[in-house]
Design a protein around this motif. Structure first.
Motif, PDB file in Angstrom:
ATOM      1  N   ILE A   1       0.780  -1.390  -0.002  1.00  0.00           N
ATOM      2  CA  ILE A   1      -0.011   0.201  -0.026  1.00  0.00           C
ATOM      3  C   ILE A   1       0.930   1.326  -0.005  1.00  0.00           C
ATOM      4  N   ILE A   2       2.111   1.090   0.703  1.00  0.00           N
ATOM      5  CA  ILE A   2       2.895   2.428   0.804  1.00  0.00           C
ATOM      6  C   ILE A   2       3.620   2.448  -0.604  1.00  0.00           C
ATOM      7  N   THR A   3       4.088   1.606  -0.902  1.00  0.00           N
ATOM      8  CA  THR A   3       5.138   1.915  -2.151  1.00  0.00           C
ATOM      9  C   THR A   3       4.602   1.614  -3.365  1.00  0.00           C
ATOM     10  N   LYS A   4       3.309   0.749  -3.795  1.00  0.00           N
ATOM     11  CA  LYS A   4       3.004   0.400  -4.739  1.00  0.00           C
ATOM     12  C   LYS A   4       1.221   0.580  -4.618  1.00  0.00           C
ATOM     13  N   PRO A   5       0.601   1.828  -4.157  1.00  0.00           N
ATOM     14  CA  PRO A   5      -0.837   1.389  -3.878  1.00  0.00           C
ATOM     15  C   PRO A   5      -1.799   1.055  -4.995  1.00  0.00           C
ATOM     16  N   SER A   6      -1.349   1.299  -6.258  1.00  0.00           N
ATOM     17  CA  SER A   6      -2.189   0.876  -7.428  1.00  0.00           C
ATOM     18  C   SER A   6      -1.959  -0.531  -7.759  1.00  0.00           C
ATOM     19  N   THR A   7      -1.239  -1.234  -7.289  1.00  0.00           N
ATOM     20  CA  THR A   7      -0.706  -2.594  -7.565  1.00  0.00           C
ATOM     21  C   THR A   7      -1.671  -3.539  -6.865  1.00  0.00           C
ATOM     22  N   LYS A   8      -2.436  -4.473  -7.330  1.00  0.00           N
ATOM     23  CA  LYS A   8      -3.483  -5.420  -6.817  1.00  0.00           C
ATOM     24  C   LYS A   8      -2.667  -6.715  -6.430  1.00  0.00           C
ATOM     25  N   VAL A   9      -1.616  -6.957  -7.138  1.00  0.00           N
ATOM     26  CA  VAL A   9      -0.810  -8.485  -6.972  1.00  0.00           C
ATOM     27  C   VAL A   9      -0.120  -8.166  -5.737  1.00  0.00           C
ATOM     28  N   PRO A  10      -0.095  -9.115  -4.616  1.00  0.00           N
ATOM     29  CA  PRO A  10       0.778  -9.443  -3.712  1.00  0.00           C
ATOM     30  C   PRO A  10       2.283  -9.280  -3.977  1.00  0.00           C
TER      31      PRO A  10
END
Length: 410
Positions: free
Chosen positions: A280-289
């Motif tokens: 969430i902090i580094t790549k909030p738009s990425t949904k892949v864990p």
């Protein structure tokens, strides 16, 4: 010298004060002059009478020598001697008579007194003049003294005002400097704290050998609390289960299984939480864990600190999750306390960097490792069942606290 002379003259005036009071018109008193006393006694009268008789006898013998038979019979030298004796005696008596009479002596005495009084008057006038001069000098000096006093007073007031103004200015400057020094010191301390925090985080990140001594939940402290859990809540829960009628072995195995499930759940939840926060902090738009290693060291350190700060909230959520899955854990008060304390400690172990590890021991019939576990109630070489897990600082790390197992009886 004038003052000493004045004092001497004042002494002379005092010694002659009686005569000045009697005769001086400046004093304001007028008395009749003192008369010379009459010193006339019987001796004076007898002497005077004798002198007169002798004088009369001499005159008589000079003018009537025939009546003086005795003198006529004497020689010329005898007559001259008699005449000289009578003449000397007559002169002495006359002088004595004159000196003892009032008239001539009074004249001489008055003459002497007048001379003395004139001298005193002159000294008095001179002293008055000197006194006036001294008064004038004193007045001049007093005026100079007053002027000098006023000047010094004015200078003193000016210096006091300057001193107060300078003191206030220096106090204000000192206050400002202290304020600036305190502000700079505070900024320096904050900068050092930030630097120390960053350096400490970098050192502690993935390095369990370096611990924050101010942290009450550091690994060594957690190992001690985990040992206390075994001595207190585990013992009470075991006694409560034994009172239900089941055997001690079954009770020990149930408590051991409950702890293992709690540890597994906490480790998985803490790992998932850490990964989610980093994502969430580094790549909030990425949904892949993402993996934990995908974040920077600074981000990972901040996430770990955040997990420690929110541990109480996460502990409550994890407790509700475990009790909902196994409601029997809440039926017994002692068992519930054991469960809650186990969840709290396992969660704190799971959020360490790296996470602490619990070794739940070897399988049954395997050899007992006395360096890792200690015997429960009996001695033996083979493992019968595990009572309490051993605690490691991290996976593959040093042993922090031994576990407990029950060996097969020999």
């Amino acid at each position: 010298m004038s003052v000493l002379r004045t004092e001497q003259l004042r002494g002379d005036i005092k010694s002659n004060s009686i005569d000045l009071e009697e005769t001086s018109p400046l004093i304001g008193k007028s008395r009749s002059p003192k008369m010379y006393p009459l010193r006339c006694n019987r001796l004076n009268i007898l002497t005077g009478t004798t002198c007169l008789l002798s004088l009369g006898y001499i005159i008589y013998t000079l003018f009537y020598p025939k009546d003086c038979i005795e003198i006529e019979k004497e020689s010329l030298w005898d007559k001259a001697a008699v005449f000289c004796v009578h003449f000397v005696f007559m002169i002495c008596g006359a002088v004595f008579f004159v000196l003892t009479c009032e008239g001539p002596c009074a004249v001489i005495y008055n003459r002497f007194q007048n001379v003395q009084k004139n001298t005193l008057y002159e000294d008095h006038d001179r002293l008055v003049r000197e006194n006036d001069n001294l008064k004038s000098e004193i007045g001049r000096l007093r005026s100079i003294y007053q002027e000098e006093t006023e000047r010094l007073k004015h200078d003193n007031e000016y210096l006091e005002n300057r001193y107060q103004e300078e003191t206030e200015r220096l106090i204000n400057e000192n206050t400002q400097l202290k304020k600036r020094v305190n502000e700079e010191k505070t900024e320096k301390e904050k900068a050092l704290n930030r630097l120390s925090t960053i350096a400490g985080e970098r050192l502690r990140l993935h390095n369990p050998g370096i611990a924050d001594l101010s942290d009450e939940n550091r690994p060594n402290k957690l190992a001690e609390k985990f040992s206390e859990l075994y001595d207190n809540q585990w013992t009470e829960a075991l006694e409560s289960l034994n009172r239900t009628g089941q055997s001690e072995r079954v009770s020990v195995e149930n408590l051991f299984k409950t702890l293992e499930e709690i540890y597994t759940t906490c480790m998985k939840s803490a790992q998932d939480q850490r990964e989610s926060l980093i994502q969430i902090i580094t790549k909030p738009s990425t949904k892949v864990p993402l993996e934990v290693s995908s974040g920077s060291e600074n981000t990972t350190s901040k996430v770990i600190d955040l997990q420690k700060q929110t541990a109480s909230s996460a502990f409550i959520d994890t407790k509700n999750l475990i009790i909902d899955e196994n409601p029997k854990l809440a039926e017994n008060d002692a068992l519930l306390k054991y469960t809650e304390r186990s969840i709290e400690l396992c969660w704190l172990m799971a959020i360490q960097d790296p996470p602490m590890m619990l070794n739940f021991g070897p399988a049954q019939n395997e050899d007992m490792d006395t360096n890792t576990f200690r015997a429960f109630t009996r001695t033996g070489q083979k493992v019968d069942f595990v009572v309490w897990p051993a605690v490691y600082l991290y996976k593959g790390g040093p042993l922090v606290h031994k576990g407990v197992l029950e060996p097969i009886a020999l």
